[in-house]
Each structure stands twice: as structure tokens, then as C-alpha cells.
Design an enzyme around this catalytic site. Structure first.
Site, PDB file in Angstrom:
ATOM      1  CD  GLU A 174      -2.611   1.274  -0.060  1.00 22.13           C
ATOM      2  OE1 GLU A 174      -3.284   0.343  -0.524  1.00 22.13           O
ATOM      3  OE2 GLU A 174      -2.473   2.357  -0.673  1.00 22.13           O
ATOM      4  CE  LYS A 229       4.964   0.919   1.671  1.00 23.25           C
ATOM      5  NZ  LYS A 229       4.234   2.150   1.467  1.00 23.25           N
ATOM      6  CB  CYS A 285       5.868   3.535   7.267  1.00 28.65           C
ATOM      7  SG  CYS A 285       4.379   2.651   7.753  1.00 28.65           S
TER       8      CYS A 285
HETATM    9  P1  NAD Z   1      -1.993  -0.425  12.650  1.00 30.85           P
HETATM   10  O1  NAD Z   1      -1.213  -0.713  13.855  1.00 30.85           O
HETATM   11  O2  NAD Z   1      -2.771   0.856  12.561  1.00 30.85           O
HETATM   12  O3  NAD Z   1      -3.030  -1.623  12.379  1.00 30.85           O
HETATM   13  C1  NAD Z   1      -2.688  -2.974  12.432  1.00 30.85           C
HETATM   14  C2  NAD Z   1      -3.839  -3.732  13.096  1.00 30.85           C
HETATM   15  O4  NAD Z   1      -3.607  -5.135  12.980  1.00 30.85           O
HETATM   16  C3  NAD Z   1      -3.994  -3.455  14.591  1.00 30.85           C
HETATM   17  O5  NAD Z   1      -5.286  -2.915  14.842  1.00 30.85           O
HETATM   18  C4  NAD Z   1      -3.801  -4.829  15.262  1.00 30.85           C
HETATM   19  O6  NAD Z   1      -4.633  -5.022  16.382  1.00 30.85           O
HETATM   20  C5  NAD Z   1      -4.182  -5.763  14.120  1.00 30.85           C
HETATM   21  N1  NAD Z   1      -3.656  -7.133  14.269  1.00 30.85           N
HETATM   22  C6  NAD Z   1      -2.387  -7.521  14.537  1.00 30.85           C
HETATM   23  N2  NAD Z   1      -2.305  -8.869  14.549  1.00 30.85           N
HETATM   24  C7  NAD Z   1      -3.542  -9.340  14.278  1.00 30.85           C
HETATM   25  C8  NAD Z   1      -4.093 -10.655  14.154  1.00 30.85           C
HETATM   26  N3  NAD Z   1      -3.343 -11.738  14.280  1.00 30.85           N
HETATM   27  N4  NAD Z   1      -5.413 -10.766  13.884  1.00 30.85           N
HETATM   28  C9  NAD Z   1      -6.198  -9.673  13.755  1.00 30.85           C
HETATM   29  N5  NAD Z   1      -5.722  -8.397  13.851  1.00 30.85           N
HETATM   30  C10 NAD Z   1      -4.416  -8.235  14.106  1.00 30.85           C
HETATM   31  O7  NAD Z   1      -0.973  -0.506  11.419  1.00 30.85           O
HETATM   32  P2  NAD Z   1      -1.092   0.246  10.006  1.00 30.85           P
HETATM   33  O8  NAD Z   1      -0.591   1.643  10.104  1.00 30.85           O
HETATM   34  O9  NAD Z   1      -2.447  -0.005   9.446  1.00 30.85           O
HETATM   35  O10 NAD Z   1       0.000  -0.552   9.168  1.00 30.85           O
HETATM   36  C11 NAD Z   1      -0.213  -1.875   8.749  1.00 30.85           C
HETATM   37  C12 NAD Z   1       0.851  -2.252   7.737  1.00 30.85           C
HETATM   38  O11 NAD Z   1       0.724  -1.406   6.578  1.00 30.85           O
HETATM   39  C13 NAD Z   1       2.285  -2.070   8.214  1.00 30.85           C
HETATM   40  O12 NAD Z   1       3.076  -3.090   7.661  1.00 30.85           O
HETATM   41  C14 NAD Z   1       2.704  -0.744   7.625  1.00 30.85           C
HETATM   42  O13 NAD Z   1       4.093  -0.666   7.401  1.00 30.85           O
HETATM   43  C15 NAD Z   1       1.963  -0.733   6.310  1.00 30.85           C
HETATM   44  N6  NAD Z   1       1.641   0.595   5.760  1.00 30.85           N
HETATM   45  C16 NAD Z   1       1.196   1.575   6.601  1.00 30.85           C
HETATM   46  C17 NAD Z   1       0.837   2.818   6.059  1.00 30.85           C
HETATM   47  C18 NAD Z   1       0.337   3.927   6.941  1.00 30.85           C
HETATM   48  O14 NAD Z   1       0.175   5.023   6.442  1.00 30.85           O
HETATM   49  N7  NAD Z   1       0.054   3.709   8.221  1.00 30.85           N
HETATM   50  C19 NAD Z   1       0.895   3.025   4.680  1.00 30.85           C
HETATM   51  C20 NAD Z   1       1.339   1.983   3.866  1.00 30.85           C
HETATM   52  C21 NAD Z   1       1.697   0.769   4.423  1.00 30.85           C
HETATM   53  C1  UGA Z   2       4.480   7.667   3.751  1.00 28.91           C
HETATM   54  C2  UGA Z   2       4.517   7.611   2.218  1.00 28.91           C
HETATM   55  O1  UGA Z   2       4.323   8.932   1.719  1.00 28.91           O
HETATM   56  C3  UGA Z   2       3.436   6.685   1.670  1.00 28.91           C
HETATM   57  O2  UGA Z   2       3.560   6.576   0.259  1.00 28.91           O
HETATM   58  C4  UGA Z   2       3.606   5.305   2.312  1.00 28.91           C
HETATM   59  O3  UGA Z   2       2.571   4.453   1.869  1.00 28.91           O
HETATM   60  C5  UGA Z   2       3.547   5.437   3.822  1.00 28.91           C
HETATM   61  O4  UGA Z   2       4.590   6.350   4.261  1.00 28.91           O
HETATM   62  C6  UGA Z   2       3.793   4.153   4.546  1.00 28.91           C
HETATM   63  O5  UGA Z   2       4.333   3.227   3.999  1.00 28.91           O
HETATM   64  O6  UGA Z   2       3.431   4.182   5.720  1.00 28.91           O
HETATM   65  P1  UGA Z   2       3.009   8.934   5.553  1.00 28.91           P
HETATM   66  O7  UGA Z   2       4.096   8.539   6.479  1.00 28.91           O
HETATM   67  O8  UGA Z   2       1.615   8.654   5.936  1.00 28.91           O
HETATM   68  O9  UGA Z   2       3.228   8.241   4.122  1.00 28.91           O
HETATM   69  O10 UGA Z   2       3.084  10.492   5.265  1.00 28.91           O
HETATM   70  P2  UGA Z   2       4.091  11.415   4.407  1.00 28.91           P
HETATM   71  O11 UGA Z   2       3.292  12.440   3.728  1.00 28.91           O
HETATM   72  O12 UGA Z   2       5.000  10.627   3.575  1.00 28.91           O
HETATM   73  O13 UGA Z   2       4.916  12.141   5.556  1.00 28.91           O
HETATM   74  C7  UGA Z   2       5.850  11.434   6.352  1.00 28.91           C
HETATM   75  C8  UGA Z   2       6.625  12.427   7.189  1.00 28.91           C
HETATM   76  O14 UGA Z   2       7.492  13.217   6.376  1.00 28.91           O
HETATM   77  C9  UGA Z   2       5.746  13.429   7.947  1.00 28.91           C
HETATM   78  O15 UGA Z   2       6.275  13.649   9.219  1.00 28.91           O
HETATM   79  C10 UGA Z   2       5.834  14.679   7.095  1.00 28.91           C
HETATM   80  O16 UGA Z   2       5.598  15.862   7.811  1.00 28.91           O
HETATM   81  C11 UGA Z   2       7.267  14.594   6.606  1.00 28.91           C
HETATM   82  N1  UGA Z   2       7.491  15.330   5.346  1.00 28.91           N
HETATM   83  C12 UGA Z   2       6.864  14.955   4.213  1.00 28.91           C
HETATM   84  C13 UGA Z   2       8.375  16.390   5.340  1.00 28.91           C
HETATM   85  O17 UGA Z   2       8.978  16.747   6.383  1.00 28.91           O
HETATM   86  N2  UGA Z   2       8.602  17.055   4.157  1.00 28.91           N
HETATM   87  C14 UGA Z   2       7.986  16.703   3.001  1.00 28.91           C
HETATM   88  O18 UGA Z   2       8.246  17.360   1.959  1.00 28.91           O
HETATM   89  C15 UGA Z   2       7.097  15.619   3.031  1.00 28.91           C
END
Ligand code: NAD
Ligand code: UGA
Length: 465
Positions: A174, A229, A285
Site C-alpha cells: 500500500e 515498497k 513507516c
Molecule cells: P496499525 O497498527 O494501525 O493496524 C494494524 C492492526 O492489525 C492493529 O489494529 C492490530 O490489532 C491488528 N492485528 C495484529 N495482529 C492481528 C491478528 N493476528 N489478527 C487480527 N488483527 C491483528 O498498522 P497500520 O498503520 O495499518 O500498518 C499496517 C501495515 O501497513 C504495516 O506493515 C505498515 O508498514 C503498512 N503501511 C502503513 C501505512 C500507513 O500510512 N500507516 C501506509 C502503507 C503501508
Molecule cells: C508515507 C509515504 O508517503 C506513503 O507513500 C507510504 O505508503 C507510507 O509512508 C507508509 O508506507 O506508511 P506517511 O508517512 O503517511 O506516508 O506520510 P508522508 O506524507 O509521507 O509524511 C511522512 C513524514 O514526512 C511526515 O512527518 C511529514 O511531515 C514529513 N514530510 C513529508 C516532510 O517533512 N517534508 C515533506 O516534503 C514531506
């Protein structure tokens, strides 16, 4: 009631990714049933709440989708076994934080939640199930998942041994960013699908084709998808560390970081996005994914490559420290009993997420110096701020306010750490009146109008300027 849906999707993990991603799939694919499950009961109760302010994730546009789809083809549930059994496709969207102990501690991803999800799937899935890696994972994790799934009983228990359980694994990382998650999901730059068999790749592609132009769907092998990713996040974070390192040089030389970023980013080969200076990147992340990349490089003996990427994280720590140090220096070298207003606790604007927020580290440094901090953030709840600052809190040194002006009363400085739009709309003239003089504004996001603040009477530090 008879299930009339064409296919059943189950998403394990109802967090920042699982919740919004599945909501957008449900919105665009009314013929699919989408069950989002989680072990956290409180989280599921909140996803099901009729009070929308309790939704566990704040994202612009999310509430409207929940209103349209919840209870129609989108369901949040703790009935993990039942939802897995019904599913044709299972997305694993669980957390993959950095390992806290053991081999690889501090660098490698902790895959214990991936393992537990895989074990649940192995036990409860029926017939043929396509398992989709939605979480961000180290390269080759699909092998681990495969090994767990293939160790399950090959036939369904209770059946008369004639329906074989089979699995296929697809990687579909994602790329959404928090704060713009719904827009990113509705109109992504690309959708990446890696896999080994075309039927499964096509099945997942067909879901996205309901609203995304097929030319944006990139298909690769499993390992390229998993690695892409991590690399995408590393490249994005690298740009932030690059611009932040130059922000310091601007301050030393009289150059202006906004002007430099514009001049540099106007080169179409470089591009203008992601060149905003700030207090260092936060979020759950970037740091974790780069450290994971560093670990992988070391694992494969590529030590120079590992050092190269680790530097991106080191500059990020340095930038946060640099900001707390210069605040202390400008406030006459001591913060003992001084009041400071902190504007912004989320790691970026338009989210309630505080994971790895630069505000945490900077606030802790200031508390350590004896400051009393008064926080104002439009979306982060008081409980969350107390939870993050935890052991640094003592003797009423942390107060949470519900307006900017209340937070600034009697303060020597306001520090802007998140780029919330509302901070620009505050009445800074009134804020100046309620502060102790000299009244400082430290703007770590180049958000505010520096000249207007100076005209009011503030002393102003603005990053890279
Ligand atoms: P999160 O902590 O918000 O959510 C994960 C959820 O999974 C939790 O609510 C937890 O209780 C649940 N969980 C864990 N083990 C479980 C199980 N065995 N059965 C059922 N539920 C279970 O995490 P997130 O931010 O959604 O991130 C999830 C993944 O996506 C990570 O690998 C992260 O790196 C990736 N990712 C995050 C973002 C972001 O913006 N947060 C963007 C892209 C990718
Ligand atoms: C980031 C990536 O942008 C997503 O593509 C990815 O899916 C995600 O991580 C993930 O894998 O979790 P996110 O962390 O939600 O998304 O937000 P960003 O907009 O990337 O910002 C990350 C951090 O960088 C924030 O603290 C933001 O303030 C900072 N940032 C961002 C800067 O300081 N300068 C910039 O120009 C952009």
C-alpha cells in the site's frame, strides 16, 4: 441470510491501512463483501460506533464512505474465524514494527503479527484462498507465509476429505499517505501487484480495475513487489533528509530554503514534491522501513549500501535534536520553569496519528530541560499525548489546551511542529498579547508569515531562513 456477494474479502487488521483501504474497495465494488477483522475489540467497537468521532482513524472523506457502506457490504468484526472461513481473498494488513529484542533488534521487522495471521488463515481457510500481503514486509516474507500455510492440514477438518485447501500468495503493498489516504486510494499513482500465478494476479487486478485505469496497475514477481515498497519509502525519506540537511546550511549562509527548494525542484528530473523542510519525518513507516532495508543489506553482506541508507535516519535524528537545541539556545540557554506552547502533535497535518511524531522527541528534550509544555493539536486526543510522553511527565509539566490562545498564555515561545492549516488562521496579535516577552515563534514548517509575525513584535525563527 443468504450471502449473495460475488466474492468475499477478509482483511486482517483494522488499522490505518486496513480500515481506509477496505472502505474504498467496498465503496467501488458493491458486488464484493468486505469483512475487516481485528483482535482489538475496542477498535472494532469504534469502527462500528454510530458516533463517527470515535472512528479509530481520522481521514478526510473516510466518514462519508463508512456511512455509505457499513452494514451494506463493509463489516467490522471480531469474528476472525468466521470471516476467514468465508473469504476467497484475505488481505493481511497487520502491523510490522521494528523488532525490539532478539536477532536484528532495532533494525529488522517484527513479523510476529504476520505469523499469527498466517497461522489463523492456515487453520480456518477453506477451499482455495488468495492471500494478499498488504502490510509492508521484508523481501522473501512470502516464503515464510507460504511455509506456514503449507503446513496446515491439507483437507478441511470436518469434511469427508474431498475438498483440498490450497493457497496462492500475492504481494500488493500500500502506498497511501495518511491525511490524504482516501484521495490516494481513489486515485493512486500506481497499484503494484506481485505474484507467481496469473490467475491470482488477475483476481486482485480485477478488484482495482473497478475504479482504477488498468495502465496504472503494475505487475511484477513477488520479490520485486516486496522490495519496491521498501525502496519507495526509502527514496521519499531520503528527499526529506536531503532538504533538511540543506535547511541548516541555508540558516548558516543566508540562503532561503524555500527559494532553494523551488529552484532545485523546478528541474523536471528532480521534481518539486517532497522538498518541504521540517522537524524531521515522523510516521510509523519511514524509519522502520529504512531500518529494515539497512538490515536486509547487512544480511546480504552489502555493508556500504546499508551505511548509505542508515544515514537518512541519522540526519533525521540530528534535525530533531537541532531544533530542540536552538530553542534552548534562543531562550537564554535555560528552560527551567519556562512555559512553551507546542502547536501540533500529530506527525503531519490532517491525521490523528502520532507514531514517531517529531513532536515527541522535541517535547521530551524540552521537558528534560525543565520546560512546562502546553499542547494544542486540533485532532490528537489528550490521552494520546500523555501516552506518548509518558515517563517525561512530572509535576504538572504537561498541559493540553483546546485552543491556540489558551496554550500560549504566559508562554515564552510557541513552537509550530505540525503544518495544520488552522495555525495560520489564529489571531497572532492576540496570541502575542497573552505571552511573556520577548515572545518567540519557532516555525519548523515554514507555515506562518514571518514578516507579519515580526511586525506584531514576535522574535521569529523559521526553518532554513
Ligand atoms: P496499525 O497498527 O494501525 O493496524 C494494524 C492492526 O492489525 C492493529 O489494529 C492490530 O490489532 C491488528 N492485528 C495484529 N495482529 C492481528 C491478528 N493476528 N489478527 C487480527 N488483527 C491483528 O498498522 P497500520 O498503520 O495499518 O500498518 C499496517 C501495515 O501497513 C504495516 O506493515 C505498515 O508498514 C503498512 N503501511 C502503513 C501505512 C500507513 O500510512 N500507516 C501506509 C502503507 C503501508
Ligand atoms: C508515507 C509515504 O508517503 C506513503 O507513500 C507510504 O505508503 C507510507 O509512508 C507508509 O508506507 O506508511 P506517511 O508517512 O503517511 O506516508 O506520510 P508522508 O506524507 O509521507 O509524511 C511522512 C513524514 O514526512 C511526515 O512527518 C511529514 O511531515 C514529513 N514530510 C513529508 C516532510 O517533512 N517534508 C515533506 O516534503 C514531506
Amino acid at each position: 441470510m443468504k450471502n449473495t456477494f460475488k466474492k468475499n474479502i477478509c482483511c486482517i487488521g483494522a488499522g490505518y491501512v486496513g480500515g481506509p483501504t477496505m472502505s474504498v474497495i467496498a465503496l467501488n465494488c458493491p458486488e464484493l463483501r468486505v469483512d475487516v477483522v481485528d483482535i482489538n475489540k475496542e477498535k472494532i467497537d469504534n469502527w462500528n460506533s454510530s458516533d463517527y468521532s470515535r472512528l479509530p482513524v481520522f481521514e478526510p472523506g473516510l466518514e462519508n464512505i463508512i456511512k455509505k457502506c457499513r452494514g451494506i457490504n463493509l463489516f467490522f468484526s471480531n469474528k476472525i474465524e468466521e470471516c476467514i472461513s468465508r473469504a476467497d481473498i484475505i488481505f493481511i494488513s497487520v502491523n510490522t514494527p521494528t523488532k525490539a529484542k532478539g536477532v536484528g533488534a532495532g533494525f529488522a521487522s517484527d513479523l510476529k503479527w504476520i505469523e499469527s495471521s498466517s497461522r489463523l488463515i492456515a487453520k480456518f481457510a477453506k477451499n482455495h484462498t488468495v492471500v494478499v500481503e498488504k502490510s509492508t514486509l521484508p523481501v522473501k516474507t512470502a516464503e515464510t507465509i507460504k511455509a506456514i500455510l503449507n503446513s496446515s492440514e491439507p483437507f478441511e477438518s470436518g469434511s469427508n476429505n474431498d475438498i483440498e485447501k490450497t493457497f496462492s500468495i500475492v504481494s500488493n503493498p500500500e502506498f497511501l499517505a495518511e491525511g490524504t489516504a482516501i484521495d490516494d486510494l481513489q486515485n493512486p499513482d500506481r497499484v503494484l501487484i506481485g505474484g507467481e500465478d496469473n490467475d491470482s494476479i488477475n483476481l486482485i487486478s480485477d478488484i482495482y480495475k473497478n475504479w482504477i485505469d488498468p495502465v496504472k496497475i503494475i505487475t511484477t514477481n513477488l520479490w520485486s513487489s516486496e522490495l519496491s515498497k521498501l525502496v519507495a519509502n526509502a527514496f521519499l525519506a531520503q528527499r526529506i533528509s536531503s532538504i533538511n540537511s540543506i535547511s541548516a546550511l541555508c540558516e548558516s549562509t543566508g540562503a532561503n530554503i524555500k527559494e532553494v527548494a523551488k529552484a532545485v525542484g523546478s528541474d523536471s528530473r528532480i521534481g518539486e514534491k517532497f522538498l518541504n523542510p521540517g522537524p524531521g519525518f515522523g510516521g510509523s513507516c519511514f524509519k522502520k522501513d529504512i531500518l529494515n532495508l539497512v538490515y536486509l543489506c547487512k544480511f546480504y553482506g552489502l555493508n556500504e549500501v546499508a551505511d548509505y541508507w542508515e544515514q537518512v535516519v541519522k540526519i533525521n535524528y540530528w534535525q530533531q535534536k537541532r531544533i530542540s537545541t536552538l530553542v534552548i539556545r534562543n531562550l537564554f540557554g535555560t528552560l527551567s520553569d519556562k512555559k512553551i506552547a507546542i502547536y501540533g502533535f500529530s506527525f503531519k497535518a490532517n491525521t490523528n496519528d502520532t507514531r514517531e511524531s517529531p513532536s515527541i522527541k522535541i517535547s521530551k528534550d524540552l521537558l528534560q530541560e525543565g520546560a512546562k509544555l502546553n499542547f494544542y493539536d486540533p485532532k490528537v486526543k489528550r490521552k494520546q499525548i500523555f501516552m506518548e510522553l509518558d515517563s517525561s511527565i512530572k509535576d504538572d509539566n504537561v498541559i493540553i489546551s483546546d485552543t491556540g490562545i489558551n496554550a500560549a498564555k504566559g508562554a515564552d515561545a510557541v513552537i509550530v511542529l505540525t503544518e495544520w492549516d488552522v495555525f495560520n488562521k489564529l489571531n497572532w496579535r492576540n496570541i502575542y498579547k497573552v505571552m511573556r516577552k520577548p515572545a518567540w515563534v519557532f516555525d519548523s514548517r515554514v507555515l506562518l508569515n514571518k514578516k507579519a509575525l515580526i511586525d506584531i513584535g514576535f522574535k521569529v525563527w523559521s526553518i532554513g531562513n
